[in-house]
Motif scaffolding. Structure first.
Motif, short mmCIF file in Angstrom:
data_model
loop_
_atom_site.label_atom_id
_atom_site.label_comp_id
_atom_site.label_asym_id
_atom_site.label_seq_id
_atom_site.Cartn_x
_atom_site.Cartn_y
_atom_site.Cartn_z
N LYS A 161 16.48 -8.97 65.63
CA LYS A 161 15.44 -8.66 64.66
C LYS A 161 14.58 -7.49 65.12
O LYS A 161 14.25 -6.58 64.34
CB LYS A 161 14.57 -9.90 64.43
N ASN A 162 14.24 -7.46 66.41
CA ASN A 162 13.45 -6.34 66.96
C ASN A 162 14.24 -5.04 66.89
O ASN A 162 13.68 -3.98 66.59
CB ASN A 162 13.03 -6.63 68.40
N ILE A 163 15.54 -5.10 67.19
CA ILE A 163 16.38 -3.91 67.11
C ILE A 163 16.42 -3.39 65.66
O ILE A 163 16.27 -2.20 65.42
CB ILE A 163 17.80 -4.21 67.62
N LEU A 164 16.61 -4.31 64.72
CA LEU A 164 16.65 -3.91 63.30
C LEU A 164 15.32 -3.31 62.85
O LEU A 164 15.29 -2.34 62.10
CB LEU A 164 17.01 -5.11 62.43
N ARG A 165 14.22 -3.88 63.32
CA ARG A 165 12.90 -3.36 62.94
C ARG A 165 12.76 -1.91 63.41
O ARG A 165 12.27 -1.05 62.68
CB ARG A 165 11.80 -4.23 63.54
N MET A 177 15.21 0.17 63.99
CA MET A 177 16.15 0.99 63.23
C MET A 177 15.60 1.34 61.86
O MET A 177 15.73 2.47 61.39
CB MET A 177 17.48 0.27 63.07
N ILE A 178 14.97 0.38 61.21
CA ILE A 178 14.43 0.62 59.87
C ILE A 178 13.32 1.67 59.94
O ILE A 178 13.20 2.53 59.08
CB ILE A 178 13.92 -0.70 59.25
N ASP A 179 12.52 1.62 61.03
CA ASP A 179 11.44 2.59 61.18
C ASP A 179 11.96 3.99 61.51
O ASP A 179 11.37 4.98 61.11
CB ASP A 179 10.48 2.14 62.30
N ASN A 180 13.07 4.08 62.26
CA ASN A 180 13.53 5.37 62.77
C ASN A 180 14.66 6.02 61.97
O ASN A 180 14.86 7.22 62.07
CB ASN A 180 13.98 5.24 64.23
N TYR A 181 15.42 5.24 61.23
CA TYR A 181 16.58 5.79 60.53
C TYR A 181 16.49 5.49 59.04
O TYR A 181 16.25 4.36 58.64
CB TYR A 181 17.89 5.20 61.06
N LYS A 182 16.71 6.52 58.24
CA LYS A 182 16.69 6.35 56.79
C LYS A 182 17.90 5.52 56.35
O LYS A 182 17.77 4.62 55.53
CB LYS A 182 16.69 7.71 56.11
N ASP A 183 19.08 5.83 56.90
CA ASP A 183 20.30 5.10 56.56
C ASP A 183 20.64 4.13 57.70
O ASP A 183 21.70 4.20 58.31
CB ASP A 183 21.46 6.08 56.35
N TYR A 223 27.01 -0.11 65.25
CA TYR A 223 26.85 0.43 66.60
C TYR A 223 25.74 -0.29 67.36
O TYR A 223 25.83 -0.52 68.56
CB TYR A 223 26.57 1.93 66.54
N THR A 224 24.69 -0.63 66.63
CA THR A 224 23.58 -1.36 67.25
C THR A 224 24.03 -2.73 67.71
O THR A 224 23.73 -3.15 68.82
CB THR A 224 22.43 -1.50 66.24
N LEU A 225 24.77 -3.44 66.85
CA LEU A 225 25.24 -4.77 67.22
C LEU A 225 26.23 -4.69 68.38
O LEU A 225 26.23 -5.55 69.26
CB LEU A 225 25.85 -5.47 66.01
N LEU A 226 27.10 -3.68 68.38
CA LEU A 226 28.02 -3.50 69.50
C LEU A 226 27.23 -3.28 70.79
O LEU A 226 27.54 -3.88 71.82
CB LEU A 226 28.96 -2.32 69.25
N GLY A 227 26.22 -2.44 70.72
CA GLY A 227 25.38 -2.20 71.89
C GLY A 227 24.73 -3.48 72.39
O GLY A 227 24.65 -3.72 73.60
N TYR A 228 24.27 -4.32 71.47
CA TYR A 228 23.65 -5.59 71.86
C TYR A 228 24.68 -6.50 72.54
O TYR A 228 24.38 -7.15 73.53
CB TYR A 228 23.06 -6.28 70.63
#
Length: 169
Positions: free
Chosen positions: A12-16, A18-24, A31-36
């Protein structure tokens, strides 16, 4: 907090972020989930991917620019590759046991660090005490919520320092 709750909180923190930093952001999610999944956890000393599949993941960059591990596996013939995979599968339980031991040692270190700063308090029968309200209690939330409740009288002191109390009016 359970392991699932901790994992969900981290995702949830990673998604938050991402939503703030990336439009898409939804395009970056895999890629984020793979990194996690391929990041080693301090508590276990292993990656979630290793615990599930018994081997480390091949990241997309390793496909484009082969690492030593990928080159070594590419040079194996099919029978040797199958034998190696079978050996790795046989070692999964051993790897998981190592992770369990690592987790127990981690918990002991965390408990020692916590207990080093904890003060023991000795309570006496008929002593007046307040009860701390913890932030996760639903009925006491918000900036102006009280930190303590009631005025209690200690009725009995149990072994280990636990107390039985009753509310004083």
């Amino acid at each position: 907090m359970g392991a699932i709750e901790a994992a969900n909180k981290n995702i949830k923190n990673i998604l938050r972020k991402m939503i703030d930093n990336y439009k898409d952001w939804y395009e970056q999610l895999p890629y984020t989930l793979l990194g996690y999944r391929i990041t080693a956890r301090t508590s276990t000393g292993a990656t979630p991917y290793l615990l599930v599949y018994g081997a480390e993941a091949v990241i997309p960059a390793e496909v484009e620019i082969p690492s030593l591990r990928i080159i070594q596996e590419a040079e194996l013939d099919d029978a040797e590759w199958i034998r190696k995979r079978y050996e790795e599968l046989a070692l999964i339980d051993e790897k998981r046991m190592i992770v369990v031991c690592h987790g127990q040692l981690y918990q002991q270190r965390m408990a020692r660090a916590f207990n080093k700063h904890a003060r023991t308090r000795v309570f006496q029968v008929e002593q007046l005490v307040l009860k701390q309200i913890f932030p996760n209690q639903e009925e006491y939330k918000g900036k102006f919520a009280p930190n303590w409740q009631g005025l209690y009288m200690v009725r009995k002191v149990l072994s280990g320092g636990d107390v039985l109390h009753s509310l004083c009016l």
